[in-house]
Design an enzyme around this catalytic site. Structure first.
Site, short mmCIF file in Angstrom:
data_model
loop_
_atom_site.label_atom_id
_atom_site.label_comp_id
_atom_site.label_asym_id
_atom_site.label_seq_id
_atom_site.Cartn_x
_atom_site.Cartn_y
_atom_site.Cartn_z
N ASP A 179 1.15 -1.20 -0.11
CA ASP A 179 -0.05 0.20 0.00
C ASP A 179 1.33 1.30 0.01
O ASP A 179 1.62 1.51 1.36
CB ASP A 179 -0.89 -0.13 1.43
CG ASP A 179 -1.92 0.93 1.08
OD1 ASP A 179 -1.74 2.43 0.81
OD2 ASP A 179 -3.08 0.99 1.68
N HIS A 180 0.89 2.34 -0.86
CA HIS A 180 2.04 2.88 -0.99
C HIS A 180 1.89 3.87 -0.41
O HIS A 180 2.94 4.74 0.25
CB HIS A 180 2.27 3.57 -2.94
CG HIS A 180 1.48 4.15 -3.24
ND1 HIS A 180 0.00 3.91 -3.63
CD2 HIS A 180 1.24 6.06 -3.47
CE1 HIS A 180 -0.69 4.85 -4.09
NE2 HIS A 180 0.62 6.24 -3.61
N HIS A 242 -5.75 3.06 1.27
CA HIS A 242 -5.07 3.82 1.23
C HIS A 242 -5.32 4.77 2.83
O HIS A 242 -5.06 4.98 3.86
CB HIS A 242 -4.87 5.38 0.47
CG HIS A 242 -3.82 4.80 -0.54
ND1 HIS A 242 -3.34 3.63 -0.97
CD2 HIS A 242 -4.60 5.11 -1.89
CE1 HIS A 242 -3.38 3.13 -2.09
NE2 HIS A 242 -3.47 4.28 -2.71
#
Ligand code: BG6
Length: 487
Positions: A179-180, A242
């Site tokens: 999950d950036h 996010h």
């Protein structure tokens, strides 16, 4: 040998993510000396390409997007290789075996292999099984890790079955769900801010915090991704992953130490404490929106349904706002207002902690609010707002701010999200990767919203370039509050 040395196998090597994010991240790590010479990248996809063609494509992308040049670029590209296979055919994966043997030999990488699934999600269950058919998942010779890109499923059922499929061939310690947002410096800083400052710690709870706002606003529309986005919507694209991860960073209990297990235990715990939404809760606390065409800076921008790949009768939400609560000792009764959307007035991701006011307004009717604004991007920084005396006669209070900007720190050593996360995966540090229980908790929370949306959910229109549908203002106004409109 250094345990970080490895061969990185990228499935979906001809896709967008590979040349936009993955190869640039690896190149930058190489450039700053964070990758030794002991690594190779094996791009894998259906298209027939020679190593030289793949190198050329990546070289072009690096020159264009990273302003790469010179010897260092050539050296980096010499580590890139390519193998065409039919990614749905287990037999074809046999071609990877001699390629990997050869690369491990050449770069002394001892069998360490990092698989990266940057493919359409329909392959996430297939690739592990096909790798296993050739023993490419076993850790007898070197470690084997697999990075999974979002989405981890489409709803709670598909997420669970995906998990079962991957777990048949890889153990949890081998699985890195990326999950950036967790790779962003400022998201990680939430933890340092909270857990290294004695003066925030006593205030960080229901006794002193009135409510929390989390905003993930984007100025851009869906661009060329209409086809993907229409099946996803803001809920699956941004909120389920996010924004809930950001919420977890804001709300989790302090882990006793920072390591993958204790951190992720706390993340999962707080996500499981999200108050389960009944149908009525969803009805009263959720607003969905979709952008319409508007003139922005003299240019007409398309409505969502005019975007490429989007059906003209699409009901997909490009905006959502939700009021939710966390059922635990620290947060009982504190509302969390979360919103995200495309084509909003500006690009900003931020968390605002609104503190309760003083018990009695001594100086004026409109005492300033005490706020802590944590700016995740852009203009990364932290701002506190509080009241001071307005100069002049009397005792009127006025809101002032005290600001810290990340750009004041030397930024040369800051890694981008993908750089940081790829490096962590090579080191075997899963702290900043989503664990299966946290992903499950997020889906569990989101599922009633998906059900509601599917059956009766109304999607309101909002003009591109605005702050979303007016219904979202009404939602927060129910408790006498307003959304912050960051500039
Ligand atoms: C991606 C979403 O995961 O995150 C995109 O699929 C979104 O739709 C992007 O634009 C936002 O990331 P960032 O880092 O630009 O905030």
């Amino acid at each position: 040998a250094n345990t970080e040395n490895n061969c990185i196998v990228i499935f979906g090597a001809s896709g967008d993510l590979t040349y936009r994010k993955l190869i640039p991240a690896l190149y930058n790590l190489y450039k700053i000396g964070r990758l030794t010479e002991h690594f190779s990248v094996l791009g894998v996809a259906r298209t027939e390409l020679a190593d030289a063609d793949f190198r050329q494509k990546m070289r072009d992308a690096l020159i264009k997007n990273e302003k790469a040049s010179g010897q260092i670029l050539e050296d980096f590209c010499s580590h890139l290789y390519y193998q065409a296979i039919n990614t749905r055919d287990a037999k074809d994966y046999g071609k990877l075996v001699p390629r990997l043997d050869e690369l491990h030999d050449k770069y002394c990488t001892n069998g360490n292999t990092l698989y990266y699934m940057s493919t359409p999600p329909s392959l996430y269950g297939v690739i592990p099984e096909c790798l296993a058919a050739h023993g490419l998942n076993t850790e007898e010779q070197g470690w084997k890790r697999i990075i999974v890109e979002k989405p981890f499923g489409y709803d709670i059922k598909t997420a669970e079955s995906l998990d079962v499929q991957i777990h048949r061939f890889f153990e949890e310690h081998q699985i890195y769900r990326i999950d950036h947002y967790l790779g962003k410096e400022t998201v990680q800083n939430l933890l340092v801010l909270r857990f290294s400052n004695g003066f925030f710690e006593p205030l960080w709870n229901r006794n002193y915090i009135d409510y929390v706002e989390i905003t993930g606003a984007e100025e851009i529309g869906v661009e060329q991704r209409g086809g993907y986005y229409d099946g996803s919507g803001a809920m699956r694209d941004m909120f389920q992953n996010h924004l809930l991860q950001v919420l977890a960073m804001v709300a989790m209990e302090p882990p006793a130490i920072i390591n993958a297990d204790s951190m992720r235990d706390e993340v999962a715990k707080v996500l499981y404490c999200l108050h389960p939404l009944s149908n009525d809760d969803v009805k009263n606390n959720l607003v969905l929106g979709q952008y319409t065409s508007a003139e922005i800076n003299g240019e007409r921008v398309k409505s969502y349904i005019q975007e490429e790949g989007v059906p003209a009768d699409s009901n997909t939400e490009t905006y959502m706002a939700l009021r939710c609560e966390i059922d635990n000792w620290r947060w009982a009764g504190v509302p969390f207002y979360i919103r995200t959307g495309k084509r909003l007035a500006t690009r900003v991701t931020e968390v605002v902690i609104h503190f309760k006011t003083t018990p009695h307004p001594v100086f004026s009717q409109n005492a300033p609010e005490n706020k802590l604004i944590i700016r995740i991007q852009p203009d990364e920084g932290i701002s506190t707002r509080f009241g001071l005396k307005k100069p002049g006669a009397g005792f009127e209070a006025k809101e002032v701010s005290m600001d810290f900007c990340y750009s004041d720190l030397a930024t040369s050593s800051l890694l981008t999200a993908y750089e940081r996360l790829l490096l962590d995966a090579m080191k075997g540090d899963a702290t900043l990767f989503a664990r299966t229980d946290a992903v499950h908790a997020c889906w569990k929370f989101v599922q009633p919203i998906l059900n509601y949306k599917a059956s009766q959910g109304r999607v309101y229109e909002y003009e591109a370039g605005s702050w979303g549908p007016t219904e979202a203002d009404k939602l927060i106004a129910k408790t006498g509050r307003v959304w912050r409109k960051p500039s």
